[in-house]
Design a protein around this motif. Sequence first.
Motif, mmCIF file in Angstrom:
data_model
loop_
_atom_site.group_PDB
_atom_site.id
_atom_site.type_symbol
_atom_site.label_atom_id
_atom_site.label_comp_id
_atom_site.label_asym_id
_atom_site.label_seq_id
_atom_site.Cartn_x
_atom_site.Cartn_y
_atom_site.Cartn_z
ATOM 1 N N VAL A 220 0.833 -1.199 0.000
ATOM 2 C CA VAL A 220 0.000 0.000 0.000
ATOM 3 C C VAL A 220 0.874 1.257 0.000
ATOM 4 C CG1 VAL A 220 -1.679 1.315 1.333
ATOM 5 C CG2 VAL A 220 -1.963 -1.134 1.067
ATOM 6 N N ARG B 115 1.736 4.093 -3.160
ATOM 7 C CA ARG B 115 1.632 5.540 -3.039
ATOM 8 C C ARG B 115 2.945 6.203 -3.471
ATOM 9 N NH1 ARG B 115 -1.745 9.611 -1.100
ATOM 10 N NH2 ARG B 115 -3.625 8.454 -1.346
ATOM 11 N N SER C 94 -3.456 7.472 7.825
ATOM 12 C CA SER C 94 -4.820 7.301 8.318
ATOM 13 C C SER C 94 -5.323 5.900 7.992
ATOM 14 C CB SER C 94 -5.703 8.354 7.681
ATOM 15 O OG SER C 94 -7.026 8.093 7.991
ATOM 16 N N ARG C 95 -5.166 5.524 6.729
ATOM 17 C CA ARG C 95 -5.616 4.203 6.292
ATOM 18 C C ARG C 95 -4.878 3.108 7.059
ATOM 19 N NH1 ARG C 95 -2.336 0.199 4.749
ATOM 20 N NH2 ARG C 95 -3.736 -1.543 4.417
ATOM 21 N N ILE D 4 -6.299 2.932 10.669
ATOM 22 C CA ILE D 4 -7.683 2.445 10.721
ATOM 23 C C ILE D 4 -7.750 0.957 10.368
ATOM 24 C CG2 ILE D 4 -10.002 2.666 9.747
ATOM 25 C CD1 ILE D 4 -9.288 5.016 11.459
ATOM 26 N N THR D 5 -7.097 0.588 9.284
ATOM 27 C CA THR D 5 -7.131 -0.813 8.863
ATOM 28 C C THR D 5 -6.594 -1.740 9.951
ATOM 29 O OG1 THR D 5 -6.895 -0.267 6.556
ATOM 30 C CG2 THR D 5 -6.246 -2.466 7.186
ATOM 31 N N MET E 203 -9.002 -2.192 12.733
ATOM 32 C CA MET E 203 -10.106 -3.112 12.393
ATOM 33 C C MET E 203 -9.623 -4.570 12.470
ATOM 34 S SD MET E 203 -12.672 -1.233 11.690
ATOM 35 C CE MET E 203 -12.904 0.509 11.431
ATOM 36 N N THR E 204 -8.506 -4.836 11.815
ATOM 37 C CA THR E 204 -8.009 -6.212 11.821
ATOM 38 C C THR E 204 -7.701 -6.652 13.245
ATOM 39 O OG1 THR E 204 -6.970 -5.632 9.740
ATOM 40 C CG2 THR E 204 -6.436 -7.766 10.644
ATOM 41 N N ASP F 31 -9.867 -3.693 4.889
ATOM 42 C CA ASP F 31 -8.778 -2.851 4.393
ATOM 43 C C ASP F 31 -9.132 -2.203 3.061
ATOM 44 O OD1 ASP F 31 -6.181 -1.743 4.103
ATOM 45 O OD2 ASP F 31 -5.657 -3.397 2.763
ATOM 46 N N VAL G 220 -11.478 0.618 3.650
ATOM 47 C CA VAL G 220 -10.800 1.747 4.291
ATOM 48 C C VAL G 220 -9.987 2.508 3.243
ATOM 49 C CG1 VAL G 220 -9.065 2.411 5.987
ATOM 50 C CG2 VAL G 220 -10.729 0.664 6.544
ATOM 51 N N LEU G 221 -9.284 1.761 2.403
ATOM 52 C CA LEU G 221 -8.490 2.379 1.334
ATOM 53 C C LEU G 221 -9.367 3.275 0.466
ATOM 54 C CD1 LEU G 221 -6.161 -0.454 0.028
ATOM 55 C CD2 LEU G 221 -5.460 1.855 0.617
ATOM 56 N N GLU H 293 -10.762 6.352 2.461
ATOM 57 C CA GLU H 293 -9.710 7.345 2.690
ATOM 58 C C GLU H 293 -9.405 8.111 1.413
ATOM 59 O OE1 GLU H 293 -8.038 8.432 5.375
ATOM 60 O OE2 GLU H 293 -9.280 7.181 6.676
ATOM 61 N N ARG H 294 -9.392 7.374 0.313
ATOM 62 C CA ARG H 294 -9.128 8.010 -0.976
ATOM 63 C C ARG H 294 -10.191 9.056 -1.307
ATOM 64 N NH1 ARG H 294 -5.124 7.759 -5.065
ATOM 65 N NH2 ARG H 294 -3.425 7.048 -3.781
#
Lengths: 314, 609
Positions: free
Chosen positions: A207, A211, A237-238, A241-242, A245-246, B511, B514-515, B518-519
């Motif tokens: 991820v 980017r 942020s992602r 948050i991810t 959750m996991t 995930d 969320v991706l 967020e985008r």
Amino acid sequence: MELFRIKKDIPFMSYGRLTTSISLITFLLAIFFLLHRGLNYGVDFTGGTVMEVHYPAAANIEQIRQVMDGVGLKDVTVQNFGSSQDVLIRLPVKKELSIAQLSEKISGALKTADAGAEIRRVESVGSQVGEELYENGALALLLVCAGIMGYLALRFEWRFAVAAIIANMHDVIIILGFFAFFQWEFNLTVLAAILAVLGYSVNESVVVFDRVRENFKKMRKASAVHVIDNAITRTMSRTIITHMMTQTMVCSMLFFGGETLHNFSLALTIGILFGIYSSVLVACPIAMWLGVSRANLIGDSEKKPKEEEVPVAP
Amino acid sequence: MNRYPIWKFVLIGTVFIIGLLYTIPNFFGESPAVQISPAKSSLKVDQALLQKVEDTLKLANIPFDGLFMDASGVKVRLANTDTQLLAKDKLVGNLGKDYTVALNLVPQTPNWLQSIGAKPMYLGLDLRGGVHFLLQVDMKAALDKAAESTVGDFRMALRKEKINYYGIERQGQVVVVKFESEAEATKARNLLAKDFSDLTYKINGGDKDFSVVASMSVMAQKRIQEFALKQNLQTLHNRINELGVAEPIVQQQGVDRIVVQLPGVQDTAKAKEILGRTATLEIRMVDEEKSDMATLQKAQSGQVPFGDELFADREGRPVLVKKSVVLTGDRITDAGPGVNGQNGTSVVNVTLDGRGAGIFKNVTRENVGKRMAILLIEKGSTEVITAPVINEEIGGGRVQISGMANAQEATDISLLLRAGALAAPMEIIEERTVGPSMGEENIKRGVHSTLWGFAAIAVMMIVYYMAFGGVSVMALGVNLLLLVAILSMLQATLTLPGLAAIALALGMAIDANVLINERIREELRNGNTPQASIHAGYDRAFDTILDSNVTTLIAGLALFMFGTGPIKGFAVVHVLGIMTSMFSAVLVSRALVNLLYGYRRKIEHLRIG
């Protein structure tokens, strides 16, 4: 609600030396404990017998030990687990007794000593089965690494592939280090968790890398350091948050999953925590030091649009 | 820009409905049943058996909810455990020992669902209790046995051709025959190479001490090992049938291992005893002098003549057989169905080893015109498979048993002849037993952790992302539905690690959402219009989702390839979970967002928290 409103890029890369040093130290510590204490392998690996017995009232551990001595079984560990009514009995592989005879001998003795004893689970594994597990486990680990590296090298660049795999192995070794340090039992389900972490952790790196690649295209004037810092900050942020959750799911398994899933979710928890850290603070500095640049990343993808412009014969 | 074409909605709708249909059976539970399966491989599951079961139940006035036939036997679904026991007793009484009648549980899935093949997930032993054995076949013993019988074969062949040798022995898996001259050794080698082409030959030595060394070719070794494994599998099948276990699993694993799983079995001692028992085959002579009606009748009433034993043949007719054994099944190296070249009837071709062939030749020469009985001794009872008349002296170790009704019977009998005993000894190298209460508890734990985790994630997502969080949760729900549906469809074995993988799959699947979310936020922050932000958010996130999922998929596939037991169970669900999450996160959530926002002309503000 928005928790992360970060206006300026955080200069992660300037801490690169610090973060990688921390990593290196944890990594070396993990290796030290692995070598010094070793893993506490479960019967899946070593062979032997594990028996879970449930008693209607609180179990008398001392009495069970005597019963085991009575039938001539030595090196038996008897311990409570879960509740006072549940007992776990462990026995190493016996050369002179076959697996079938061994489990029969124990269950017979327990039933005669206390008719209320309910044998809930028996696991007997021969030593040859255990040995194969090492090989297959190692082979699986190797194959996963090779597959991931291959894919990353293809989709990104070899520098990213190398960085991701180093970050990944770092996570795996640290999980193993924890298991060695606390002497938690390392069994088949933990191995499954570790291999799942391998996939999960690389997910994280991908991820961020994604980017970075995008930023190289957009931020044409920026330096590599700037590009990476921006990529990490934008995905912060992602990432958090991810993981939250996991981790929530894994915690649910830790609390409600019972004994069997306990070590499994423990391994995942450590893997997830270090996964965040390593994907950002280990993989990126390594990729940077390996010399990731716009040229070696976008070289290919910039050619692509040109290819599409070639008129196609009707 | 955020409108889906109709066909995409139709596709998603169809997948959703199919998912729903195949998930439903998991909620119906199970009802008590009785399973009737043939105890011998020669008996078939057919319409006649179905009819017989139905008649028995009707005659006894036992009401039943369903009666159906599947590959393993006939199953009767009953209202409660009382009628289940009653039905079992009646059926045992009426069908006799040819069939095993076992108590079972069958899913209560309604017929219309069953007709489209919708079944509940197949639960592994750790979720429903039972025993798992891993057996190792001793291949060295199988090869030794083959070499041993080669020794006998060689002896016969050399004697027949009057070639002088002064020693023959088995050294490991190699047969060594010693000669005094090179000429004889060469002669012997040429003869043996012609008759036994499976072996490779070498002449060693010199100066009055020559030897022919025969070793099995790699191909022959492989064939012997495959045969041994196949025969052991068959024998185990037969023995387990007798236990009356509902849905046992007997499978080959690797080149020399057999997995046996007996769901619901608690008495492991009995299971082990039956797995380890040997069935034997014997050939004995029928006592022709005492086979008149009067003697037979007397024998049936208990006055068996001295030196004889009374058995029944496969049609139930009494046969008086001599006590002395001509041959045992150990001497049979192979048996297969065939056709008699002269009259075209079905026969069974039996191959005996060298020593067996010698004995058989002598016995048949001395007993032309008499009957020879082939007996199968199993479960402590003896049965005459067939008792053919000897027409002529039979040499060479190849015996043809005639008198078969048809090709099917010939196949069945050759199977029985082969299946009587194990081809090679086996050893239990792994044993796992899970009690039924443990199984139930494991299910409860697995389901609880998934549901609580799901609920927590749902709350957090909705609080954090508002409407878009709601969409993500719905997509996650669809993901769970599809995963359960696919697992039910494939009838892959669900284990406790598999249940953990479902939970983890949900934790990881979020995930993607969320991706995307967020985008979208980021695009909004950059000052794009709501519609453009949604569009760009989904589009840009897709590449990342693809890359990260493919890498996870690679890990999952490697787990599947090298894992055994719990790891494999985990891997299957893991891999499937990644696939369903791709579908639900990308297609389903976008469809929902499109429905919410795509058809509005003007949007002031996206409810994304």
